[in-house]
Design a protein around this motif. Structure first.
Motif, mmCIF file in Angstrom:
data_model
loop_
_atom_site.group_PDB
_atom_site.id
_atom_site.type_symbol
_atom_site.label_atom_id
_atom_site.label_comp_id
_atom_site.label_asym_id
_atom_site.label_seq_id
_atom_site.Cartn_x
_atom_site.Cartn_y
_atom_site.Cartn_z
ATOM 1 N N ARG A 313 8.846 5.319 -2.727
ATOM 2 C CA ARG A 313 8.222 4.385 -3.660
ATOM 3 C C ARG A 313 6.934 3.796 -3.082
ATOM 4 N NH1 ARG A 313 9.157 6.081 -7.952
ATOM 5 N NH2 ARG A 313 8.332 4.147 -8.853
ATOM 6 N N VAL A 314 6.934 3.520 -1.781
ATOM 7 C CA VAL A 314 5.721 2.988 -1.150
ATOM 8 C C VAL A 314 4.622 4.047 -1.156
ATOM 9 C CG1 VAL A 314 4.744 2.214 1.051
ATOM 10 C CG2 VAL A 314 6.928 1.285 0.247
ATOM 11 N N GLU A 315 4.998 5.316 -0.895
ATOM 12 C CA GLU A 315 4.011 6.394 -0.901
ATOM 13 C C GLU A 315 3.437 6.574 -2.310
ATOM 14 O OE1 GLU A 315 1.572 9.071 0.889
ATOM 15 O OE2 GLU A 315 3.063 7.753 1.850
ATOM 16 N N GLY A 316 4.309 6.474 -3.329
ATOM 17 C CA GLY A 316 3.822 6.561 -4.695
ATOM 18 C C GLY A 316 2.886 5.414 -5.051
ATOM 19 N N ARG A 317 3.163 4.238 -4.514
ATOM 20 C CA ARG A 317 2.288 3.089 -4.746
ATOM 21 C C ARG A 317 0.918 3.324 -4.114
ATOM 22 N NH1 ARG A 317 1.216 -0.764 -7.999
ATOM 23 N NH2 ARG A 317 3.488 -0.920 -8.321
ATOM 24 N N LYS A 318 0.891 3.934 -2.934
ATOM 25 C CA LYS A 318 -0.396 4.200 -2.275
ATOM 26 C C LYS A 318 -1.231 5.199 -3.072
ATOM 27 C CE LYS A 318 1.205 3.224 2.436
ATOM 28 N NZ LYS A 318 1.443 3.791 3.790
ATOM 29 N N VAL A 319 -0.567 6.152 -3.729
ATOM 30 C CA VAL A 319 -1.311 7.123 -4.533
ATOM 31 C C VAL A 319 -1.957 6.435 -5.730
ATOM 32 C CG1 VAL A 319 -1.077 9.181 -5.976
ATOM 33 C CG2 VAL A 319 0.125 9.046 -3.782
ATOM 34 N N LEU A 320 -1.226 5.510 -6.352
ATOM 35 C CA LEU A 320 -1.755 4.807 -7.514
ATOM 36 C C LEU A 320 -2.838 3.805 -7.141
ATOM 37 C CD1 LEU A 320 1.562 4.109 -9.478
ATOM 38 C CD2 LEU A 320 -0.173 5.848 -9.968
ATOM 39 N N ASP A 321 -2.662 3.163 -5.987
ATOM 40 C CA ASP A 321 -3.608 2.121 -5.582
ATOM 41 C C ASP A 321 -3.896 2.285 -4.087
ATOM 42 O OD1 ASP A 321 -5.205 -0.056 -5.364
ATOM 43 O OD2 ASP A 321 -3.687 -1.553 -5.911
ATOM 44 N N PRO A 322 -4.751 3.256 -3.727
ATOM 45 C CA PRO A 322 -4.980 3.543 -2.308
ATOM 46 C C PRO A 322 -5.662 2.401 -1.559
ATOM 47 C CG PRO A 322 -6.505 4.778 -3.685
ATOM 48 C CD PRO A 322 -5.535 4.138 -4.605
ATOM 49 N N ASP A 323 -6.312 1.488 -2.253
ATOM 50 C CA ASP A 323 -7.015 0.388 -1.585
ATOM 51 C C ASP A 323 -6.079 -0.754 -1.187
ATOM 52 O OD1 ASP A 323 -9.381 1.772 -1.906
ATOM 53 O OD2 ASP A 323 -9.779 0.855 -3.881
ATOM 54 N N ARG A 324 -4.851 -0.737 -1.692
ATOM 55 C CA ARG A 324 -3.924 -1.829 -1.387
ATOM 56 C C ARG A 324 -2.976 -1.398 -0.275
ATOM 57 N NH1 ARG A 324 -3.101 -6.601 -4.150
ATOM 58 N NH2 ARG A 324 -2.169 -8.019 -2.616
ATOM 59 N N GLU A 325 -2.916 -2.187 0.795
ATOM 60 C CA GLU A 325 -2.110 -1.829 1.969
ATOM 61 C C GLU A 325 -0.680 -2.350 1.800
ATOM 62 O OE1 GLU A 325 -2.051 -2.316 6.857
ATOM 63 O OE2 GLU A 325 -3.491 -3.440 5.624
ATOM 64 N N VAL A 326 0.272 -1.427 1.905
ATOM 65 C CA VAL A 326 1.698 -1.771 1.908
ATOM 66 C C VAL A 326 2.284 -1.221 3.204
ATOM 67 C CG1 VAL A 326 3.916 -1.540 0.750
ATOM 68 C CG2 VAL A 326 1.812 -1.667 -0.609
ATOM 69 N N ARG A 327 2.685 -2.112 4.088
ATOM 70 C CA ARG A 327 3.191 -1.708 5.408
ATOM 71 C C ARG A 327 4.719 -1.623 5.370
ATOM 72 N NH1 ARG A 327 -0.246 -5.951 9.052
ATOM 73 N NH2 ARG A 327 1.250 -7.343 7.998
ATOM 74 N N LEU A 328 5.246 -0.466 5.777
ATOM 75 C CA LEU A 328 6.694 -0.210 5.705
ATOM 76 C C LEU A 328 7.275 -0.089 7.109
ATOM 77 C CD1 LEU A 328 9.343 0.544 4.246
ATOM 78 C CD2 LEU A 328 8.528 2.924 4.197
#
Length: 452
Positions: A313-328
Motif C-alpha cells: 500500500r505504501v508503494e502504491g501511494r508513492k506511485v500516485l504521489d511520488p513527491d510525498r514521503e512515506v517512511r515505512l
C-alpha cells in the motif's frame, strides 16, 4: 458456569461416598473383631473340658499341658482359676491382672467388647465361666496379641481408601459430563450469538435444542435474530441504493461543473472551484457510505502478512504521489494477523490519506509495523498541527470535524469508518498526541495464532 454446576453435582456425591466409606470402615472393623472373638470362643470351649477336670480333681497337670501346647502353637496365653479366684494353672499370664475374670466367676459368658479402632487395640481378652453339673467351679481366661487383627483392619482400610479415591474420580468425571450435558444447549445459544456478533446474521439455533424450558428461549432468540437480520439488510440496502442513486446525478453535476469551468469568466473561477470542491466532497461521502454499507459483509478472518500488505500500500501511494514521503519500518519477516485483507487495506488507506491531508507537504508520514503479544499494530504518525487533547476522542465520531481544520477538504467519516472496520476484525483504532506534535494513529488487529 460449568465448574460451578459440576461442583453442585460433585459435592453431594463426594459426601455420600465419604459417609458410605466411613460406615463401611466401621463395619469392616467390627467384622474383623467378630472373627477373632469367635475364634477365641472356640478355643476356650475346647480348653474348658480339661480345665473343669483339673478343678474337680484338684490336679493342675490335667490342663497345664494343654495350655502350654496352646501357647506354643498359637502364641496365645491362658490361665485357669477356681471359684475362689485361686490360680489353678497358668501359661504366660497373671490372671489377677485381668478384670474380665470377675464377670466369668460371676457366671456370665464372655461378650465382645465395643468396636475398637486399630490404633487403640492392644490385646484381645476372652474369659469363659466353667460349670460342672450346673455349678460354677471356676473360669478360663485367654489373652492374645491384637497385631494381626490390627494389620487386617489397616489393610482393609487401605483397599477401602483406594476404592474411595477411584469412586471419587469417577464421580468427578460424572459430574463434569453431567454439567457439560446440561450446558450443551446453553453453549449452542452462546456460539450462535457470538457468530451473529461477528457478522453472520443468518445464524440460527435448531429449535429442538435443550429441554422444553430452553426451547422457548431458543425460539425467542431465533425470532429476534430474524428481525435483526431483516433490519440490518434493509439498512444496508437503503444505504447502498441511496448511494448508487445519487451517484448518477452527481457525476452529471461534476461534468456540468467541468464544462462550466471552461466557459466561465476569470473573475468567477474561484466560485467554480468552490463548487467543484463541494461536489468532490459529496463524492467522498457517497464512497464512505458505500464502504459502511459493505463493512459488515467482510469475509472471515484469515492469516494476513501485515508487513507485506502495508509495504504494498505504501508503494502504491508513492506511485500516485511520488513527491510525498512515506517512511515505512517493519520488524522483518512475516507478521501474520487474523483479519480480512480488504477491510484492513481500506482502514490503512483511510488513515494514511488522513495523515497526508493534514500534514505539511514537506513533512514525511511515518508508518511502523509492530508485533506484540496477541496483536499486531500499524502505527501511522504525521507531523501536522494535531488537535487539542480534549478533541482527541471525537476524531472517530461520524461527520465530526475539528473547528481548526474546517478549511481542509473532507467529510468527517474517514477515521470513523477505519474504527468500525477494525472493530469488526476484533481490533480497534487508538489515537494519541506525540510530545513533539502531530497525530499518532494505531491500527490494532489480532495476531494469527498457529492452529487457529
Amino acid at each position: 458456569m460449568r465448574s460451578r454446576l459440576a461442583a453442585l453435582v460433585y459435592v453431594p456425591l463426594a459426601l455420600v461416598i465419604l459417609l458410605l466409606g466411613m460406615l463401611y470402615a466401621g463395619s469392616v472393623t467390627r467384622a474383623h473383631q467378630q472373627e477373632v472373638f469367635l475364634d477365641r470362643l472356640r478355643d476356650t470351649s475346647y480348653l474348658v473340658l480339661p480345665a473343669r477336670q483339673a478343678i474337680v480333681a484338684d490336679d493342675p497337670s490335667l490342663v497345664a499341658g494343654d495350655l502350654e501346647r496352646y501357647r506354643q502353637v498359637y502364641g496365645i496365653r491362658a490361665g485357669v482359676v477356681d471359684q475362689a479366684g485361686v490360680t489353678v494353672a497358668a501359661e504366660g499370664l497373671e490372671i489377677h491382672d485381668y478384670a474380665e475374670r470377675h464377670a466369668a466367676l460371676a457366671g456370665r459368658r464372655a461378650e465382645m467388647r465395643e468396636t475398637f479402632w486399630p490404633w487403640d487395640a492392644q490385646r484381645i481378652v476372652v474369659a469363659e465361666p466353667i460349670f460342672d453339673g450346673g455349678d460354677l467351679v471356676g473360669a478360663l481366661v485367654t489373652s492374645s496379641d491384637a497385631v494381626k487383627v490390627q494389620r487386617a483392619i489397616w489393610y482393609s482400610w487401605a483397599l477401602l481408601g483406594a476404592a474411595g479415591v477411584v469412586m471419587a474420580l469417577l464421580a468427578l468425571v460424572l459430574a463434569d459430563r453431567t454439567a457439560g450435558w446440561v450446558l450443551r444447549p446453553v453453549r449452542a445459544v452462546d456460539q450462535a450469538m457470538e457468530k451473529m456478533g461477528g457478522g453472520r446474521l443468518d445464524e440460527r439455533i435448531p429449535p429442538s435444542t435443550g429441554p422444553p424450558e430452553l426451547r422457548q428461549v431458543v425460539s425467542r432468540f431465533n425470532e429476534m435474530a430474524e428481525r435483526v437480520e431483516h433490519l440490518m439488510r434493509r439498512q444496508q440496502e437503503f444505504v447502498a441504493n441511496a448511494s448508487h442513486e445519487l451517484r448518477n446525478p452527481l457525476n452529471a453535476l461534476m461534468l456540468r461543473i467541468e464544462s462550466l469551468a471552461l466557459t466561465v469568466e476569470a473573475e468567477d473561477a474561484d466560485d467554480v472551484e468552490h463548487v467543484r470542491a463541494e461536489a468532490e466532497r459529496m463524492a467522498q461521502i457517497l464512497d464512505a457510505l458505500l464502504l459502511l454499507a459493505d463493512g459488515t459483509s467482510m469475509s472471515a478472518a484469515q492469516p494476513v502478512d501485515v508487513a507485506d500488505l502495508v509495504a504494498r500500500r505504501v508503494e502504491g501511494r508513492k506511485v500516485l504521489d511520488p513527491d510525498r514521503e512515506v517512511r515505512l519500518t517493519t520488524p522483518g519477516g512475516e507478521v501474520l494477523a487474523a483479519a480480512d485483507p480488504t477491510a484492513l487495506e481500506s482502514a490503512f488507506d483511510t488513515v494514511v490519506e488522513n495523515a497526508i491531508k493534514f500534514a505539511p507537504a514537506s513533512e514525511p508520514v511515518d508508518v511502523l509495523v509492530v508485533r506484540e503479544a496477541g496483536r499486531i499494530e500499524i502505527v501511522v504518525r504525521d507531523h501536522g498541527p494535531g488537535v487539542p487533547a480534549e478533541q482527541l476522542e471525537r476524531l472517530t465520531e461520524r461527520f465530526w470535524r475539528s473547528p481548526g481544520h474546517s478549511s481542509v477538504r473532507g467529510s468527517g467519516l474517514g477515521l470513523a469508518i477505519a474504527s468500525e472496520l477494525l472493530a469488526a476484525l476484533g481490533g480497534g483504532l487508538r489515537l494519541d498526541l506525540p510530545d513533539d506534535g502531530g497525530l499518532r494513529v494505531r491500527l490494532q488487529v489480532p495476531a494469527w495464532e498457529a492452529g487457529e
